[in-house]
Write an enzyme that holds these catalytic residues in place. Structure first.
Site, PDB file in Angstrom:
ATOM      1  N   CYS A 162       0.861  -1.186   0.000  1.00 31.66           N
ATOM      2  CA  CYS A 162       0.000   0.000   0.000  1.00 31.66           C
ATOM      3  C   CYS A 162       0.899   1.238   0.000  1.00 31.66           C
ATOM      4  CB  CYS A 162      -0.920  -0.008   1.222  1.00 31.66           C
ATOM      5  SG  CYS A 162      -2.002  -1.459   1.269  1.00 31.66           S
ATOM      6  N   CYS A 210       1.884   3.252   3.320  1.00 30.06           N
ATOM      7  CA  CYS A 210       2.241   2.482   4.520  1.00 30.06           C
ATOM      8  C   CYS A 210       3.728   2.148   4.547  1.00 30.06           C
ATOM      9  CB  CYS A 210       1.416   1.197   4.556  1.00 30.06           C
ATOM     10  SG  CYS A 210       1.824   0.104   5.930  1.00 30.06           S
ATOM     11  N   GLY A 213       2.182  -6.540   8.460  1.00 27.40           N
ATOM     12  CA  GLY A 213       1.671  -7.682   7.716  1.00 27.40           C
ATOM     13  C   GLY A 213       0.182  -7.652   7.474  1.00 27.40           C
ATOM     14  N   GLU A 214      -0.231  -8.535   6.566  1.00 25.16           N
ATOM     15  CA  GLU A 214      -1.654  -8.684   6.240  1.00 25.16           C
ATOM     16  C   GLU A 214      -2.100 -10.031   6.812  1.00 25.16           C
ATOM     17  OE1 GLU A 214      -4.389  -7.156   5.068  1.00 25.16           O
ATOM     18  OE2 GLU A 214      -5.277  -9.142   5.353  1.00 25.16           O
ATOM     19  N   SER A 259      -7.603  -6.918  11.213  1.00 21.92           N
ATOM     20  CA  SER A 259      -7.668  -5.815  10.260  1.00 21.92           C
ATOM     21  C   SER A 259      -7.113  -6.279   8.926  1.00 21.92           C
ATOM     22  CB  SER A 259      -6.861  -4.627  10.792  1.00 21.92           C
ATOM     23  OG  SER A 259      -6.923  -3.547   9.879  1.00 21.92           O
ATOM     24  N   SER A 291      -9.568  -2.058   5.910  1.00 19.14           N
ATOM     25  CA  SER A 291      -8.848  -0.868   5.473  1.00 19.14           C
ATOM     26  C   SER A 291      -9.401  -0.447   4.122  1.00 19.14           C
ATOM     27  CB  SER A 291      -7.351  -1.166   5.396  1.00 19.14           C
ATOM     28  OG  SER A 291      -6.872  -1.470   6.689  1.00 19.14           O
ATOM     29  N   HIS A 328     -10.198   2.964   2.918  1.00 24.97           N
ATOM     30  CA  HIS A 328      -9.332   4.070   2.493  1.00 24.97           C
ATOM     31  C   HIS A 328      -9.776   4.841   1.256  1.00 24.97           C
ATOM     32  CE1 HIS A 328      -6.866   2.779   5.687  1.00 24.97           C
ATOM     33  NE2 HIS A 328      -6.154   1.896   5.056  1.00 24.97           N
TER      34      HIS A 328
HETATM   35  N1  SAH Z   1      -2.728  -5.278   6.682  1.00 23.13           N
HETATM   36  C1  SAH Z   1      -3.741  -4.897   7.642  1.00 23.13           C
HETATM   37  C2  SAH Z   1      -3.147  -4.327   8.924  1.00 23.13           C
HETATM   38  C3  SAH Z   1      -2.290  -3.145   8.658  1.00 23.13           C
HETATM   39  S1  SAH Z   1      -2.030  -1.723   9.585  1.00 23.13           S
HETATM   40  C4  SAH Z   1      -4.634  -3.846   7.006  1.00 23.13           C
HETATM   41  O1  SAH Z   1      -4.314  -3.358   5.941  1.00 23.13           O
HETATM   42  O2  SAH Z   1      -5.675  -3.538   7.556  1.00 23.13           O
HETATM   43  C5  SAH Z   1      -3.392  -1.049  10.305  1.00 23.13           C
HETATM   44  C6  SAH Z   1      -3.951   0.197   9.656  1.00 23.13           C
HETATM   45  O3  SAH Z   1      -3.017   1.283   9.481  1.00 23.13           O
HETATM   46  C7  SAH Z   1      -4.502  -0.105   8.284  1.00 23.13           C
HETATM   47  O4  SAH Z   1      -5.791   0.428   8.193  1.00 23.13           O
HETATM   48  C8  SAH Z   1      -3.552   0.650   7.406  1.00 23.13           C
HETATM   49  O5  SAH Z   1      -4.095   0.925   6.177  1.00 23.13           O
HETATM   50  C9  SAH Z   1      -3.269   1.875   8.224  1.00 23.13           C
HETATM   51  N2  SAH Z   1      -2.118   2.661   7.755  1.00 23.13           N
HETATM   52  C10 SAH Z   1      -1.070   2.221   7.045  1.00 23.13           C
HETATM   53  N3  SAH Z   1      -0.208   3.230   6.810  1.00 23.13           N
HETATM   54  C11 SAH Z   1      -0.734   4.327   7.376  1.00 23.13           C
HETATM   55  C12 SAH Z   1      -0.286   5.694   7.500  1.00 23.13           C
HETATM   56  N4  SAH Z   1       0.874   6.075   6.994  1.00 23.13           N
HETATM   57  N5  SAH Z   1      -1.073   6.558   8.172  1.00 23.13           N
HETATM   58  C13 SAH Z   1      -2.235   6.146   8.730  1.00 23.13           C
HETATM   59  N6  SAH Z   1      -2.691   4.880   8.656  1.00 23.13           N
HETATM   60  C14 SAH Z   1      -1.952   3.979   7.988  1.00 23.13           C
END
Ligand code: SAH
Length: 368
Positions: free
Chosen positions: A130, A133, A177-178, A207, A230, A232
């Site tokens: 992503c 992230c 991780g996912e 999540s 997530s 977004h």
């Molecule tokens: N892989 C899982 C868990 C990941 S992290 C998932 O995608 O849900 C948990 C959350 O943090 C996710 O919603 C992810 O999209 C969010 N996240 C990732 N990078 C971020 C950032 N730079 N700022 C705010 N949220 C972020």
């Protein structure tokens, strides 16, 4: 898809931490039976394992010395080494764990007045890439084992007890991780936490970025694990710019899986929505988001973007966050702004990125 989910097996002994409760019980029973020991010894070990969270057989002091030694020869107890603990000014505490093969992962303890939430990792790195992230940018290393997932809970819980925190009340799979890309370890880990450590399913949240088969599997389970998605972005075009997996599981398919989860009942879905200035926070997107979310028993967590190296994106302005909450609310969708925690120790959402061997170090304030 990840090509080869490698499970590390650096130790031939079965790892009691990563076995399902009934497997651990049976293995220990068979072990004592073979040694001509009374059957109640198995119960003693199981209690040490789950109720007292013993890290080693040496701690199991109501067992004879010789039996403790024999157990240690027959079984492993995964206990990752805490390579570093960083503590934020707001009480958030991040553990950097070094696994047996040297891989580094992170877990985060997040205290609030009424809760202590533990955020655990499900993979070393992440293959989802992503764009917003930090873990995604660092790339994928390997799958964690069930034992390595559960061990984060055991290690963090003990650290919390020793450092004046309350007991862990919630577990969220929101670390590195996912989780649904590692079903072979995730689902056993959930069972171990739920049935071994008696951690209520409703207090465990998985999540996901939208791995459809995993969501369907969760929907069909009797246990009411919570699901966070997530999202977004409320449409395919924007979402695929942020989340490569959107190409594999496009929004309509994801929503279909979520309907199934929702209809299974009793499990309120959390939609996570990262608020990036000028990217995901345009006014028209609020209405689109409301339209998507409205049909579900759900609420929206707006996560102000946490800046990461390599992008020049900025978090949404406060006024825009408030406006989104209000706009969603008017359309019947409950939304909260997720307060950023542990920012000073790079423990906030999306900032987890264990720096393995290179000299790069995350910001560290108040580290222990
Ligand atoms: N892989 C899982 C868990 C990941 S992290 C998932 O995608 O849900 C948990 C959350 O943090 C996710 O919603 C992810 O999209 C969010 N996240 C990732 N990078 C971020 C950032 N730079 N700022 C705010 N949220 C972020």
């Amino acid at each position: 898809m990840i090509a080869t989910p490698q499970q590390v097996q650096t130790d031939a002994r079965p790892d009691l931490v990563g076995l399902l409760p009934e497997e651990a019980d049976a293995a220990v029973r068979a072990h004592f039976a073979a040694r001509g020991q009374p059957a109640y010894r198995a119960g003693q070990v199981v209690r040490w394992l789950y109720e007292r969270g013993a890290f080693s057989f040496a701690e199991m002091t109501d067992l004879p010395q010789a039996e403790r030694a024999a157990l240690a020869e027959a079984f492993a107890l995964t206990a990752p080494e805490p390579a570093r603990v960083s503590r934020s000014v707001d009480g958030t505490a991040k553990h950097l764990w070094r696994l047996d093969d040297g891989e580094l992962i992170e877990s985060v303890l997040i205290p609030t007045p009424t809760r202590l939430t533990l955020c655990v990792s499900s993979q070393a790195g992440c293959a989802m890439a992503c764009t917003f992230c930090a873990t995604g940018w660092a790339g994928y290393r390997r799958q964690l084992t069930a034992g390595e997932i559960v061990a984060q809970f055991r290690g963090a819980r003990r650290w919390a007890q020793e450092n004046g925190y309350d007991d862990v009340t919630n577990i969220v799979f929101m670390g590195m991780g996912e989780p649904l890309m590692n079903p072979r370890a995730l689902f056993p880990a959930l069972s171990i936490l739920n049935r071994g450590y008696r951690f209520g399913a409703r207090r465990i949240t998985i999540s996901t970025v939208g791995v459809v088969p995993g969501i369907v599997r969760l929907a069909d389970m009797p246990e009411q694990y919570r699901l966070a998605v997530s999202l977004h972005a409320p449409n395919h075009e924007l979402r695929q710019r942020l989340i490569p997996l959107e190409k594999k599981y496009p929004l309509p398919e994801l929503l279909e899986a979520l309907r199934r989860f929702d209809q299974a009942g009793g499990k309120r879905i959390t939609f996570e929505y990262v608020m990036i200035d000028g990217v995901t926070d345009l006014p028209e997107l609020a209405d689109e988001l409301a339209a998507v979310v409205k049909e579900f028993t759900a609420f929206v967590n707006l996560i102000p973007f946490n800046p990461i190296p390599g992008t020049d994106w900025a978090p949404s302005k406060r006024a825009r966050l408030d406006w989104f909450v209000d706009r969603l609310g008017r359309q019947g969708v409950t939304a909260y702004v997720r307060e950023s925690r542990g920012r000073d120790i790079a423990a906030a959402c999306g900032q987890l990125r264990a720096e393995a061997t290179e000299g790069r170090k995350p910001v560290q304030i108040g580290s222990l």
